[in-house]
Write a protein that holds these residues in place. Sequence first.
Motif, mmCIF file in Angstrom:
data_model
loop_
_atom_site.group_PDB
_atom_site.id
_atom_site.type_symbol
_atom_site.label_atom_id
_atom_site.label_comp_id
_atom_site.label_asym_id
_atom_site.label_seq_id
_atom_site.Cartn_x
_atom_site.Cartn_y
_atom_site.Cartn_z
ATOM 1 N N VAL A 54 95.201 39.517 -15.067
ATOM 2 C CA VAL A 54 94.425 40.710 -15.412
ATOM 3 C C VAL A 54 94.506 41.748 -14.291
ATOM 4 C CG1 VAL A 54 92.094 41.582 -15.863
ATOM 5 C CG2 VAL A 54 92.901 39.513 -17.024
ATOM 6 N N VAL A 55 94.371 41.318 -13.054
ATOM 7 C CA VAL A 55 94.449 42.257 -11.929
ATOM 8 C C VAL A 55 95.840 42.886 -11.858
ATOM 9 C CG1 VAL A 55 94.402 42.442 -9.402
ATOM 10 C CG2 VAL A 55 92.558 41.246 -10.603
ATOM 11 N N ILE A 78 87.345 42.389 -19.156
ATOM 12 C CA ILE A 78 86.492 43.436 -18.581
ATOM 13 C C ILE A 78 85.699 42.886 -17.405
ATOM 14 C CG2 ILE A 78 84.564 45.000 -19.075
ATOM 15 C CD1 ILE A 78 85.767 45.140 -22.001
ATOM 16 N N ARG A 79 85.201 41.668 -17.532
ATOM 17 C CA ARG A 79 84.478 41.049 -16.409
ATOM 18 C C ARG A 79 85.370 40.908 -15.174
ATOM 19 N NH1 ARG A 79 82.294 37.177 -20.674
ATOM 20 N NH2 ARG A 79 80.139 37.855 -20.954
ATOM 21 N N VAL A 80 86.602 40.467 -15.383
ATOM 22 C CA VAL A 80 87.524 40.298 -14.250
ATOM 23 C C VAL A 80 87.816 41.642 -13.592
ATOM 24 C CG1 VAL A 80 89.916 39.739 -13.636
ATOM 25 C CG2 VAL A 80 88.570 38.125 -14.979
ATOM 26 N N ARG A 114 77.781 36.846 -14.607
ATOM 27 C CA ARG A 114 76.589 37.669 -14.387
ATOM 28 C C ARG A 114 76.753 39.032 -15.075
ATOM 29 N NH1 ARG A 114 74.606 36.616 -8.183
ATOM 30 N NH2 ARG A 114 74.256 34.386 -8.450
ATOM 31 N N ILE A 115 77.968 39.341 -15.461
ATOM 32 C CA ILE A 115 78.268 40.615 -16.106
ATOM 33 C C ILE A 115 78.202 40.426 -17.617
ATOM 34 C CG2 ILE A 115 80.010 42.415 -16.421
ATOM 35 C CD1 ILE A 115 81.119 41.553 -13.620
ATOM 36 N N GLN A 116 77.341 41.177 -18.279
ATOM 37 C CA GLN A 116 77.187 41.118 -19.730
ATOM 38 C C GLN A 116 78.070 42.189 -20.361
ATOM 39 O OE1 GLN A 116 75.394 38.973 -21.662
ATOM 40 N NE2 GLN A 116 76.216 40.020 -23.448
ATOM 41 N N VAL A 117 78.895 41.807 -21.318
ATOM 42 C CA VAL A 117 79.761 42.757 -22.021
ATOM 43 C C VAL A 117 79.580 42.536 -23.520
ATOM 44 C CG1 VAL A 117 82.101 43.629 -22.308
ATOM 45 C CG2 VAL A 117 81.443 42.612 -20.119
#
Length: 193
Positions: free
Chosen positions: A132-133, A157-159, A174-177
């Motif tokens: 992803v990066v 999206i979290r990555v 911890r990131i909500q999408v």
Amino acid sequence: MSTHTPSTTLIDLIRHGEPVGGRRYRGQLDDPLSDKGWAQMRAAVGDVCLWQAIVASPLLRCSEFAKELSIRHQLPLRMDARLQEIGFGVWEGKTAEEIRAADPAILQQFMLDPIANRPQGAEALVDFRDRVVAVWEQIVRECRGQQVLIVAHAGVIRVVMCHVLEMPLQRLFRIQVDNAAITRIRIDTLGQV
């Protein structure tokens, strides 16, 4: 004598809408959008087009909407397999309830430390991050000074957010999408003229 001029790149990441079959650990299963998912995506972007290009995951829940938007606004579209969701191994296609029925603690353990507690046969989180990066950095380079839409998955999206915010990968969940949620990332660079 060279001068420096600022260049702003805006990259919007949108998660696909609800797929057919509802909420489950879908991973790389290729389910299309449900009617609700199509409505979510269309409502999220509206009729105004701010982008110069679209890059999308080739999985149907992303690619079909990206194609429709590309045609409607006559935008260049590129599919990139590196934007596919993480492979969830034996969890693919299962609901959280089905996974908990086999092991009540496993989902919590996964959320707290997804590197050490990945499902059997799942893609390694570090490998997922690396792919992803790599595509993220390519898009940033190639689309400098533009506004671009990436149609992808919650994990992707979290990555990207972890990478941009320099967060530890273990904190990914911890990131909500939410479905059809748009995340905007602004990149300001100085370029030589």
